[in-house]
Design a protein around this motif. Structure first.
Motif, PDB file in Angstrom:
ATOM      1  N   VAL A   1       0.830  -1.208   0.000  1.00  0.00           N
ATOM      2  CA  VAL A   1       0.000   0.000   0.000  1.00  0.00           C
ATOM      3  C   VAL A   1       0.865   1.258   0.000  1.00  0.00           C
ATOM      4  N   MET A   2       1.889   1.270   0.836  1.00  0.00           N
ATOM      5  CA  MET A   2       2.735   2.458   0.941  1.00  0.00           C
ATOM      6  C   MET A   2       3.557   2.687  -0.328  1.00  0.00           C
TER       7      MET A   2
ATOM      8  N   LEU B   1       2.443   9.534  -5.715  1.00  0.00           N
ATOM      9  CA  LEU B   1       3.025  10.834  -5.353  1.00  0.00           C
ATOM     10  C   LEU B   1       4.216  11.164  -6.244  1.00  0.00           C
ATOM     11  N   TYR B   2       4.952  10.145  -6.646  1.00  0.00           N
ATOM     12  CA  TYR B   2       6.117  10.345  -7.515  1.00  0.00           C
ATOM     13  C   TYR B   2       5.707  10.911  -8.876  1.00  0.00           C
ATOM     14  N   MET B   3       4.530  10.540  -9.331  1.00  0.00           N
ATOM     15  CA  MET B   3       4.060  11.018 -10.637  1.00  0.00           C
ATOM     16  C   MET B   3       3.608  12.477 -10.594  1.00  0.00           C
ATOM     17  N   ILE B   4       3.464  13.020  -9.379  1.00  0.00           N
ATOM     18  CA  ILE B   4       3.082  14.428  -9.216  1.00  0.00           C
ATOM     19  C   ILE B   4       4.345  15.228  -8.925  1.00  0.00           C
ATOM     20  N   LYS B   5       4.842  15.938  -9.909  1.00  0.00           N
ATOM     21  CA  LYS B   5       6.101  16.655  -9.747  1.00  0.00           C
ATOM     22  C   LYS B   5       5.885  18.169  -9.707  1.00  0.00           C
ATOM     23  N   PHE B   6       6.482  18.805  -8.703  1.00  0.00           N
ATOM     24  CA  PHE B   6       6.476  20.260  -8.637  1.00  0.00           C
ATOM     25  C   PHE B   6       7.470  20.823  -9.642  1.00  0.00           C
ATOM     26  N   ILE B   7       8.621  20.156  -9.734  1.00  0.00           N
ATOM     27  CA  ILE B   7       9.676  20.583 -10.645  1.00  0.00           C
ATOM     28  C   ILE B   7      10.232  19.355 -11.353  1.00  0.00           C
ATOM     29  N   SER B   8      10.350  19.416 -12.670  1.00  0.00           N
ATOM     30  CA  SER B   8      10.910  18.301 -13.441  1.00  0.00           C
ATOM     31  C   SER B   8      12.265  18.688 -14.015  1.00  0.00           C
ATOM     32  N   TYR B   9      13.254  17.824 -13.812  1.00  0.00           N
ATOM     33  CA  TYR B   9      14.589  18.020 -14.348  1.00  0.00           C
ATOM     34  C   TYR B   9      14.806  17.084 -15.535  1.00  0.00           C
ATOM     35  N   PRO B  10      15.788  17.392 -16.379  1.00  0.00           N
ATOM     36  CA  PRO B  10      16.153  16.453 -17.450  1.00  0.00           C
ATOM     37  C   PRO B  10      16.685  15.151 -16.842  1.00  0.00           C
ATOM     38  N   GLN B  11      16.661  14.078 -17.594  1.00  0.00           N
ATOM     39  CA  GLN B  11      17.142  12.769 -17.167  1.00  0.00           C
ATOM     40  C   GLN B  11      16.385  12.206 -15.958  1.00  0.00           C
TER      41      GLN B  11
ATOM     42  N   PHE C   1       6.380  14.663  -2.149  1.00  0.00           N
ATOM     43  CA  PHE C   1       6.757  13.859  -0.981  1.00  0.00           C
ATOM     44  C   PHE C   1       6.660  12.354  -1.239  1.00  0.00           C
ATOM     45  N   SER C   2       7.147  11.911  -2.400  1.00  0.00           N
ATOM     46  CA  SER C   2       7.041  10.491  -2.737  1.00  0.00           C
ATOM     47  C   SER C   2       7.898   9.602  -1.839  1.00  0.00           C
ATOM     48  N   THR C   3       8.914  10.183  -1.197  1.00  0.00           N
ATOM     49  CA  THR C   3       9.774   9.382  -0.328  1.00  0.00           C
ATOM     50  C   THR C   3       9.150   9.150   1.054  1.00  0.00           C
ATOM     51  N   LEU C   4       8.167   9.936   1.396  1.00  0.00           N
ATOM     52  CA  LEU C   4       7.564   9.868   2.732  1.00  0.00           C
ATOM     53  C   LEU C   4       6.996   8.485   3.075  1.00  0.00           C
ATOM     54  N   PRO C   5       6.172   7.867   2.209  1.00  0.00           N
ATOM     55  CA  PRO C   5       5.610   6.550   2.560  1.00  0.00           C
ATOM     56  C   PRO C   5       6.675   5.485   2.795  1.00  0.00           C
ATOM     57  N   ILE C   6       7.763   5.535   2.023  1.00  0.00           N
ATOM     58  CA  ILE C   6       8.828   4.547   2.192  1.00  0.00           C
ATOM     59  C   ILE C   6       9.495   4.733   3.543  1.00  0.00           C
ATOM     60  N   MET C   7       9.761   5.987   3.906  1.00  0.00           N
ATOM     61  CA  MET C   7      10.369   6.267   5.202  1.00  0.00           C
ATOM     62  C   MET C   7       9.439   5.855   6.341  1.00  0.00           C
TER      63      MET C   7
ATOM     64  N   VAL D   1      16.662  18.598  -1.744  1.00  0.00           N
ATOM     65  CA  VAL D   1      15.620  19.527  -1.285  1.00  0.00           C
ATOM     66  C   VAL D   1      14.378  18.756  -0.847  1.00  0.00           C
ATOM     67  N   GLU D   2      14.007  17.752  -1.626  1.00  0.00           N
ATOM     68  CA  GLU D   2      12.826  16.959  -1.263  1.00  0.00           C
ATOM     69  C   GLU D   2      13.042  16.241   0.065  1.00  0.00           C
ATOM     70  N   SER D   3      14.260  15.804   0.330  1.00  0.00           N
ATOM     71  CA  SER D   3      14.565  15.138   1.597  1.00  0.00           C
ATOM     72  C   SER D   3      14.358  16.080   2.775  1.00  0.00           C
ATOM     73  N   VAL D   4      14.804  17.309   2.623  1.00  0.00           N
ATOM     74  CA  VAL D   4      14.633  18.300   3.687  1.00  0.00           C
ATOM     75  C   VAL D   4      13.149  18.606   3.892  1.00  0.00           C
ATOM     76  N   LEU D   5      12.422  18.778   2.792  1.00  0.00           N
ATOM     77  CA  LEU D   5      10.988  19.061   2.890  1.00  0.00           C
ATOM     78  C   LEU D   5      10.244  17.895   3.535  1.00  0.00           C
ATOM     79  N   THR D   6      10.662  16.677   3.201  1.00  0.00           N
ATOM     80  CA  THR D   6      10.036  15.493   3.780  1.00  0.00           C
ATOM     81  C   THR D   6      10.289  15.428   5.278  1.00  0.00           C
ATOM     82  N   ALA D   7      11.502  15.748   5.693  1.00  0.00           N
ATOM     83  CA  ALA D   7      11.832  15.753   7.125  1.00  0.00           C
ATOM     84  C   ALA D   7      10.999  16.805   7.868  1.00  0.00           C
ATOM     85  N   ILE D   8      10.800  17.951   7.234  1.00  0.00           N
ATOM     86  CA  ILE D   8       9.974  19.000   7.842  1.00  0.00           C
ATOM     87  C   ILE D   8       8.535  18.516   7.985  1.00  0.00           C
TER      88      ILE D   8
END
Length: 199
Positions: A35-36, A43-53, A60-66, A173-180
């Motif tokens: 489920v997580m 959540l991973y498919m919802i991106k605030f910012i997309s980078y190349p590659q 916060f896609s990392t949150l459920p795993i943590m 940055v996402e890691s810091v936001l997730t921790a917050i």
């Protein structure tokens, strides 16, 4: 360098196998992982910012795993990260080399399972663990970026610096936001409820 990274990767995967030998995955834990991971993928498919590659900042896609790692421990957390990493390929993953696949989609995601490394009984430990897990995953991705994506660095820019900027401005940055966000979530209650009836 690739040979050295390959050896280290095999050792880390071997340590994971040893960890799983002493980890009991009950039906409840496996369902929770499923489920997580599914939530993480959405959540991973919802991106605030997309980078190349394939990089960027997600919702916060990392949150459920943590959360899996904090509730059930390192083994289930690493397993959730492993499955999540494989699923990320379904959403346009980039594979340049087999070792790059292992670094970016296996080890970097499994690192999220280290969120409980400092314990889960205090908010400060939870936040520190999430930061540690996120940074470890970011470092793995940075190594991959330097070795396999250095050619994308702007002219005159050091490939290592490029990889550091690329990965720490996205996954970092996402890691810091997730921790917050984790600081605002009553994880102690989640852990208590989740472990009720846990065999």
């Amino acid at each position: 360098m690739i040979i050295s990274i390959s050896i280290i990767s095999v050792i880390l995967l071997g340590l994971y196998a040893l960890e799983m030998k002493k980890t009991k995955l009950t039906t409840k834990v496996m369902i929770t992982i499923s489920v997580m991971v599914a939530i993480a993928y959405v959540l991973y498919m919802i991106k605030f910012i997309s980078y190349p590659q394939g990089g960027g900042i997600t919702l916060f896609s990392t949150l459920p795993i943590m959360m899996v790692a904090l509730i059930y421990g390192r083994g289930p957390g690493l397993t959730a990260g492993l499955i999540f990493g494989v699923l990320k390929l379904l959403n346009g993953g980039v594979i340049m080399h087999p070792i790059q696949f292992i670094l970016d989609y296996i080890l970097a995601q499994m690192a999220l399972g280290l969120a409980g490394s400092f314990g889960n009984d205090k908010k400060s430990k939870i936040i520190l663990g999430c930061l540690f897990a996120g940074i470890m995953g970011t470092i793995v991705s940075t190594i991959s970026g330097y070795v396999f994506f250095g050619m994308y660095a702007p002219p005159g820019m050091n490939p290592l610096l490029y990889s550091i900027v690329y990965n720490f401005s996205s996954a970092g940055v996402e890691s810091v936001l997730t921790a917050i966000l984790m600081a605002l979530i009553p994880m102690e209650k989640f852990i208590k409820v989740a472990k009720l009836g846990h065999n």
